[in-house]
Design a protein around this motif. Sequence first.
Motif, PDB file in Angstrom:
ATOM      1  N   SER A  25       0.824  -1.203   0.000  1.00 19.66           N
ATOM      2  CA  SER A  25       0.000   0.000   0.000  1.00 19.66           C
ATOM      3  C   SER A  25       0.860   1.257   0.000  1.00 19.66           C
ATOM      4  CB  SER A  25      -0.926  -0.003   1.221  1.00 19.66           C
ATOM      5  OG  SER A  25      -1.728   1.156   1.245  1.00 19.66           O
ATOM      6  N   LYS A  26       1.896   1.250   0.809  1.00 20.81           N
ATOM      7  CA  LYS A  26       2.796   2.401   0.881  1.00 20.81           C
ATOM      8  C   LYS A  26       3.514   2.613  -0.447  1.00 20.81           C
ATOM      9  CE  LYS A  26       6.561   4.297   3.702  1.00 20.81           C
ATOM     10  NZ  LYS A  26       7.443   4.045   4.875  1.00 20.81           N
ATOM     11  N   GLN A  27       3.943   1.520  -1.059  1.00 17.95           N
ATOM     12  CA  GLN A  27       4.632   1.602  -2.351  1.00 17.95           C
ATOM     13  C   GLN A  27       3.700   2.151  -3.432  1.00 17.95           C
ATOM     14  OE1 GLN A  27       7.759   0.812  -3.373  1.00 17.95           O
ATOM     15  NE2 GLN A  27       8.635  -0.161  -1.567  1.00 17.95           N
ATOM     16  N   LEU A  28       2.449   1.692  -3.441  1.00 17.10           N
ATOM     17  CA  LEU A  28       1.483   2.163  -4.435  1.00 17.10           C
ATOM     18  C   LEU A  28       1.201   3.653  -4.264  1.00 17.10           C
ATOM     19  CD1 LEU A  28      -1.048  -0.809  -4.415  1.00 17.10           C
ATOM     20  CD2 LEU A  28       0.300  -0.058  -6.379  1.00 17.10           C
ATOM     21  N   THR A  29       1.064   4.080  -3.016  1.00 13.16           N
ATOM     22  CA  THR A  29       0.817   5.494  -2.744  1.00 13.16           C
ATOM     23  C   THR A  29       1.994   6.348  -3.203  1.00 13.16           C
ATOM     24  OG1 THR A  29      -0.572   4.946  -0.832  1.00 13.16           O
ATOM     25  CG2 THR A  29       0.305   7.186  -0.946  1.00 13.16           C
ATOM     26  N   TYR A  46       3.886  -1.333 -10.806  1.00 16.20           N
ATOM     27  CA  TYR A  46       2.536  -1.025 -10.338  1.00 16.20           C
ATOM     28  C   TYR A  46       1.644  -2.262 -10.409  1.00 16.20           C
ATOM     29  CZ  TYR A  46      -1.972   1.037  -9.571  1.00 16.20           C
ATOM     30  OH  TYR A  46      -3.211   1.302  -9.041  1.00 16.20           O
ATOM     31  N   LEU A  47       1.703  -2.985 -11.517  1.00 21.65           N
ATOM     32  CA  LEU A  47       0.871  -4.173 -11.677  1.00 21.65           C
ATOM     33  C   LEU A  47       1.205  -5.215 -10.613  1.00 21.65           C
ATOM     34  CD1 LEU A  47      -1.247  -5.735 -13.271  1.00 21.65           C
ATOM     35  CD2 LEU A  47       0.553  -6.451 -14.854  1.00 21.65           C
ATOM     36  N   ALA A  48       2.496  -5.420 -10.353  1.00 25.17           N
ATOM     37  CA  ALA A  48       2.916  -6.390  -9.338  1.00 25.17           C
ATOM     38  C   ALA A  48       2.421  -5.986  -7.954  1.00 25.17           C
ATOM     39  CB  ALA A  48       4.440  -6.516  -9.334  1.00 25.17           C
ATOM     40  N   LEU A  49       2.582  -4.715  -7.603  1.00 24.44           N
ATOM     41  CA  LEU A  49       2.152  -4.242  -6.286  1.00 24.44           C
ATOM     42  C   LEU A  49       0.638  -4.344  -6.124  1.00 24.44           C
ATOM     43  CD1 LEU A  49       4.429  -1.091  -5.931  1.00 24.44           C
ATOM     44  CD2 LEU A  49       4.555  -3.162  -4.532  1.00 24.44           C
ATOM     45  N   ALA A  50      -0.105  -4.019  -7.174  1.00 26.71           N
ATOM     46  CA  ALA A  50      -1.563  -4.114  -7.102  1.00 26.71           C
ATOM     47  C   ALA A  50      -2.004  -5.562  -6.900  1.00 26.71           C
ATOM     48  CB  ALA A  50      -2.190  -3.535  -8.372  1.00 26.71           C
ATOM     49  N   LEU A  51      -1.355  -6.489  -7.591  1.00 26.40           N
ATOM     50  CA  LEU A  51      -1.668  -7.909  -7.422  1.00 26.40           C
ATOM     51  C   LEU A  51      -1.362  -8.372  -5.998  1.00 26.40           C
ATOM     52  CD1 LEU A  51      -0.278  -9.305 -10.793  1.00 26.40           C
ATOM     53  CD2 LEU A  51      -2.663  -9.422 -10.048  1.00 26.40           C
ATOM     54  N   LEU A  52      -0.215  -7.954  -5.478  1.00 26.51           N
ATOM     55  CA  LEU A  52       0.174  -8.356  -4.127  1.00 26.51           C
ATOM     56  C   LEU A  52      -0.745  -7.736  -3.077  1.00 26.51           C
ATOM     57  CD1 LEU A  52       4.058  -8.115  -4.493  1.00 26.51           C
ATOM     58  CD2 LEU A  52       2.691 -10.206  -4.318  1.00 26.51           C
ATOM     59  N   ALA A  54      -3.848  -6.983  -3.526  1.00 26.69           N
ATOM     60  CA  ALA A  54      -5.115  -7.706  -3.623  1.00 26.69           C
ATOM     61  C   ALA A  54      -5.043  -9.040  -2.879  1.00 26.69           C
ATOM     62  CB  ALA A  54      -5.475  -7.935  -5.087  1.00 26.69           C
ATOM     63  N   THR A  55      -3.898  -9.718  -2.942  1.00 27.70           N
ATOM     64  CA  THR A  55      -3.766 -10.980  -2.209  1.00 27.70           C
ATOM     65  C   THR A  55      -3.770 -10.733  -0.710  1.00 27.70           C
ATOM     66  OG1 THR A  55      -1.329 -10.971  -2.223  1.00 27.70           O
ATOM     67  CG2 THR A  55      -2.428 -12.008  -4.082  1.00 27.70           C
ATOM     68  N   THR A  56      -3.186  -9.616  -0.281  1.00 25.40           N
ATOM     69  CA  THR A  56      -3.197  -9.274   1.140  1.00 25.40           C
ATOM     70  C   THR A  56      -4.627  -9.083   1.638  1.00 25.40           C
ATOM     71  OG1 THR A  56      -1.043  -8.188   1.011  1.00 25.40           O
ATOM     72  CG2 THR A  56      -2.441  -7.575   2.850  1.00 25.40           C
ATOM     73  N   GLU A  57      -5.456  -8.482   0.796  1.00 25.43           N
ATOM     74  CA  GLU A  57      -6.860  -8.262   1.148  1.00 25.43           C
ATOM     75  C   GLU A  57      -7.695  -9.522   0.931  1.00 25.43           C
ATOM     76  OE1 GLU A  57      -7.677  -5.560   2.552  1.00 25.43           O
ATOM     77  OE2 GLU A  57      -5.943  -4.292   2.055  1.00 25.43           O
ATOM     78  N   GLN A  58      -7.049 -10.599   0.438  1.00 28.16           N
ATOM     79  CA  GLN A  58      -7.740 -11.848   0.100  1.00 28.16           C
ATOM     80  C   GLN A  58      -8.922 -11.567  -0.827  1.00 28.16           C
ATOM     81  OE1 GLN A  58      -8.594 -13.625   3.966  1.00 28.16           O
ATOM     82  NE2 GLN A  58      -6.622 -14.670   3.954  1.00 28.16           N
ATOM     83  N   GLN A  80     -17.521  -6.234  -0.090  1.00 24.95           N
ATOM     84  CA  GLN A  80     -16.641  -5.137   0.288  1.00 24.95           C
ATOM     85  C   GLN A  80     -15.721  -4.757  -0.867  1.00 24.95           C
ATOM     86  OE1 GLN A  80     -14.622  -6.686   3.757  1.00 24.95           O
ATOM     87  NE2 GLN A  80     -16.227  -5.958   5.137  1.00 24.95           N
ATOM     88  N   SER A  81     -15.513  -3.464  -1.027  1.00 21.64           N
ATOM     89  CA  SER A  81     -14.615  -2.957  -2.066  1.00 21.64           C
ATOM     90  C   SER A  81     -13.657  -1.944  -1.454  1.00 21.64           C
ATOM     91  CB  SER A  81     -15.403  -2.295  -3.199  1.00 21.64           C
ATOM     92  OG  SER A  81     -16.209  -3.245  -3.870  1.00 21.64           O
ATOM     93  N   ILE A  82     -12.412  -2.005  -1.875  1.00 21.04           N
ATOM     94  CA  ILE A  82     -11.389  -1.081  -1.401  1.00 21.04           C
ATOM     95  C   ILE A  82     -10.719  -0.450  -2.611  1.00 21.04           C
ATOM     96  CG2 ILE A  82      -9.241  -0.831  -0.091  1.00 21.04           C
ATOM     97  CD1 ILE A  82     -10.021  -3.334   1.468  1.00 21.04           C
ATOM     98  N   ASP A  83     -10.620   0.871  -2.607  1.00 14.58           N
ATOM     99  CA  ASP A  83      -9.958   1.571  -3.698  1.00 14.58           C
ATOM    100  C   ASP A  83      -8.452   1.629  -3.453  1.00 14.58           C
ATOM    101  OD1 ASP A  83     -12.318   2.066  -5.044  1.00 14.58           O
ATOM    102  OD2 ASP A  83     -12.649   3.996  -4.055  1.00 14.58           O
ATOM    103  N   LEU A  84      -7.689   1.364  -4.494  1.00 10.83           N
ATOM    104  CA  LEU A  84      -6.235   1.486  -4.436  1.00 10.83           C
ATOM    105  C   LEU A  84      -5.815   2.776  -5.134  1.00 10.83           C
ATOM    106  CD1 LEU A  84      -4.993  -2.127  -5.331  1.00 10.83           C
ATOM    107  CD2 LEU A  84      -5.553  -1.173  -3.089  1.00 10.83           C
ATOM    108  N   PRO A  85      -4.639   3.305  -4.794  1.00 13.98           N
ATOM    109  CA  PRO A  85      -4.135   4.482  -5.513  1.00 13.98           C
ATOM    110  C   PRO A  85      -4.075   4.188  -7.011  1.00 13.98           C
ATOM    111  CG  PRO A  85      -2.822   4.079  -3.550  1.00 13.98           C
ATOM    112  CD  PRO A  85      -3.724   2.891  -3.705  1.00 13.98           C
TER     113      PRO A  85
END
Length: 218
Positions: A25-29, A46-52, A54-58, A80-85
């Motif tokens: 999350s910190k890296q994406l921000t 960015y794609l790798a961090l977003a995938l990772l 998402a796995t953290t959020e299961q 539930q939905s969570i927005d990413l940067p």
Amino acid sequence: MENLSRTPHLKLQEMCDCYLETDFSKQLTAMGSSKNTDLMEDGYKYLALALLQATTEQAQKLSFAKEDGSITVTVTKGNQSIDLPAPSPELLEVATGVVRDITHLEGENGKSPLVLGLKNGQLDLLVEIKKDGLKEYLTITFQQSEEMAASEKPSGAAINAPPADEPIHWKCGNCNFTFTASSLPEQCPGCGEKCDFLNITCYTPECGGPGNIDPRLA
């Protein structure tokens, strides 16, 4: 020895492994507030961090939506939905291009499975690209696995482990040597070097399913 065979698939796996123990999350921000110095490299990152993340959020889904230059990135788990940067339009274009290169999807609409072999297991994904008028979508669905990785990284990323009774075919990113193993060795059995390995196992009926090699990746 110079590596001449780093495919987009291998590059994405390497990027996921590189940031596996970081704060996604910190890296994406940070990426959203910094200038892109290497657009292609940052697109993979960015794609790798977003995938990772998402796995953290299961999450069940990781969704990218673009309309009139506005981009939203959402991870969905149940109701539930969570927005990413969100990335810049240029970064999203690179990330989408990476997905297209790996899955060989062409045209405005299409679906394809995608498997990423990581250090502590694998991600079983279903990729869908869709265009509806001025709206463009990239949706990545996380396939459920009966067996999860026995150990998790400190970041909390939950990576699907391959079933223990199914052989996994690997290809050395250095010398292209292929072999079957349930876990990766420290050195390639072919060239003896410490290398990155690409999971080239087939996961679709078209190439015979698990136990066979996916010819698109070999």
